[in-house]
Design a protein around this motif. Sequence first.
Motif: not given
Length: 751
Positions: A466-472, A474-483, A494-499
């Motif tokens: 997820g961090s590799i695919l969407f890190g650049s 989406v903010e939710e995947f921008s770092t390993r911790l957020r991912t 509780t995840f917003d799939y629309d993002s």
Amino acid sequence: MEKPLDDAYIQMDEGKLDRRSAQEAIHPGGHDTAAAADTEIPRNLDAPAPYPLEVSMEDACDSISQDRKIGRALVRLVSTVIFCCFAAVALSRRPRTTLQWKQVLAVSSVLATKGDKTVTADSPIDFFNIGNVDDVYDWLTDTLVPSIFITEDINDVLLPTDERGRVANLNKVLGGVIIDVTRKSVGPCNPNDVVVALYPNCGDADSTTLERSFLDINLNATEAAAAIVELKANGKGIDYYTEKLVATVATYNSEFQGYSLTTLKLKFQESGYIKPTSATNSARATPYQWKDATADAIYVLAYIAWLVVIFYWGTERKTKHLTPKPRTDTGSSARRLFRNLWRACVLGGSVPVFAALWAVLECKVNADAFRSNLQKLADNNWESDEEALAILLPVVDLLDSLTDWTYALALVGAIVAIQLGLYTLFQLSFHPQLSIFTRTMSSALRQFAAFFVVWLIAFGIFVCVGSILFGSDVEEFSTRLRTMQACINMLFGTFDYDSIKDLQFAFIYYWCFMVVVSLVLLNLMLAIVLDAYDEVRKESYKGKASLMLDGRINGFCLDTYHRKKYARCSQANAKPRDDDLEAADVFERLGADASKLTNDYVVLRGKIDPWLLLQVVQAKMDQEGLAARRRTSNTQPPSKLTMTALVEMFPAANLTRRQLRATFKYLHEGLLINKSAIKKRKMLDEEQAKADEEERGDHSNDDDDGRSSFLTPSEATLSEAARVVALERKLDRLLAEVLSTRAAIREAMAA
């Protein structure tokens, strides 16, 4: 279909033992139950007893010791619950309260503004809407300054001096506003870059300078805004090489005596993005009072009493039958003391740590230097900004440290609650039904080790993907911790799939995660827990030993409630003769002569009072042991409890056969409970020994892998058989040593 528990329960130990095997299990070698019946006793019940109507005195003491264990477990449980109530009151008074949270909300909502309202050219910019350097100056002059430097009320009437500079109406600003600008030094960029001519100069984050400015609270809004404009004109403001800007505002609310420290930080990142962050923390300023000291003294006494109950009165101690008192060893005493201190730290060590942190907070708030600086700020008569900063900075530093200490206090308070809660749950382990949660988790955790490794691997794979695919994107995947947080949100729905739905591979990633982690692995974990629960439930609600123990616990509580004081029996108040050592010992234990107690005092809920019987049997065993050691008697008293012996112990009680049979049933029930506990402990030990043996076998096979790979199946079988024979010989030697030691002890006691 299982049979209900009745008087014939002893005939079926785990559904396999008949009456004779049950008797042999309780009395090895067997006993003649017919000889135990006394013809002089009236026969109220003609039906034969399904259990032996005799039991050894040692077994009787061991059976009644179940009541002692139950009593001590109940004492530990009740004392822990009472202390938890005291601790809950203390914890609710010490860490941050609701008023402090409301103060934080009031101050932060005014200073750290945010919103998605429509922005026009005339509307002030919010703190969290800052996007460039020009927005920073607009926020300082149009939003921050009017919120702090308030000199007029809503009717444009000039406020008194003591009412000026209040944030959110009631929070008085201390001294003024401190603005710190950290600037990076300017140097040449990478000379090897081909576009160095386009971008020749860069900021050096390793070499920074701090420029501090101060806005006096005595200024009005116009003067404060002019001061900011002057800073910008003098080159002390913000430029393209600014690393961060920090505005610090300290306030005091006298309505509930609390301080607040607000830090507004703008981080100028290398990408050009300005990241606004804010933090508002509150600390109580209530001086320590004597009424608080009284309450704290009560908490300390409750804590000490709880420790005394847990480590002394509530701890099981072995009964002294005939065992000689061992010699005290200084080393063993030191080890025992260290072990008790370690137990105290594990069970309630966070309580004194919590008290120590609270004492540190009180000392800091009531320090003379801190209160002296507050008085100087209240006088408001400094001559320069440097003098004002010299007074305000120590106050800000102390409030900042109070914030850290307050968080530490809250953390330790949470640890106190967790420790006491877990210890309360573990205190329920004596009850077969109430301990079902702890035993379920204990059983499930043994299976979680391998499963948790698999789950971590699968979860880690999805975090990296997820961090590799969407890190650049989406903010939710921008770092390993957020991912990781995003994956946890997906796990619990509780995840917003629309993002991420418009991104490439988002559909495949999302559903692969849901199927593998959420559906398969999560359900496997639930299956492990449910399997462990089903196993524990069958043992707790259907196991015969568990049902017996449950009834015994309930019976112990009822016995304790209905038990009478033996000293109130007027017939048994007379002290026996001094030459009757056994009766004198019983009188010293009970405060009454057991041989003269009436039926109302001897019989408790249809059987002989277990506590009374234990005291009489222990006194009899002690006198029997003294007679054997002193050689004062050639004939030894009977070492077994029979119906005749019980009648002779309590001649004035006029015991009926039904009461005697109920007493023997009670004693044999305790023996079966002890036997079940020993059997379970033995099974656990065997499982642990088997696991250790398999582990040692695996290590030996790994070390000798080259040799074992050439063994034929027959040779491997022979080597396994040789290992079994060696273990059997070792067990035989250990058994012989145990038997010889036991014989030597008997000879020594007889001598």
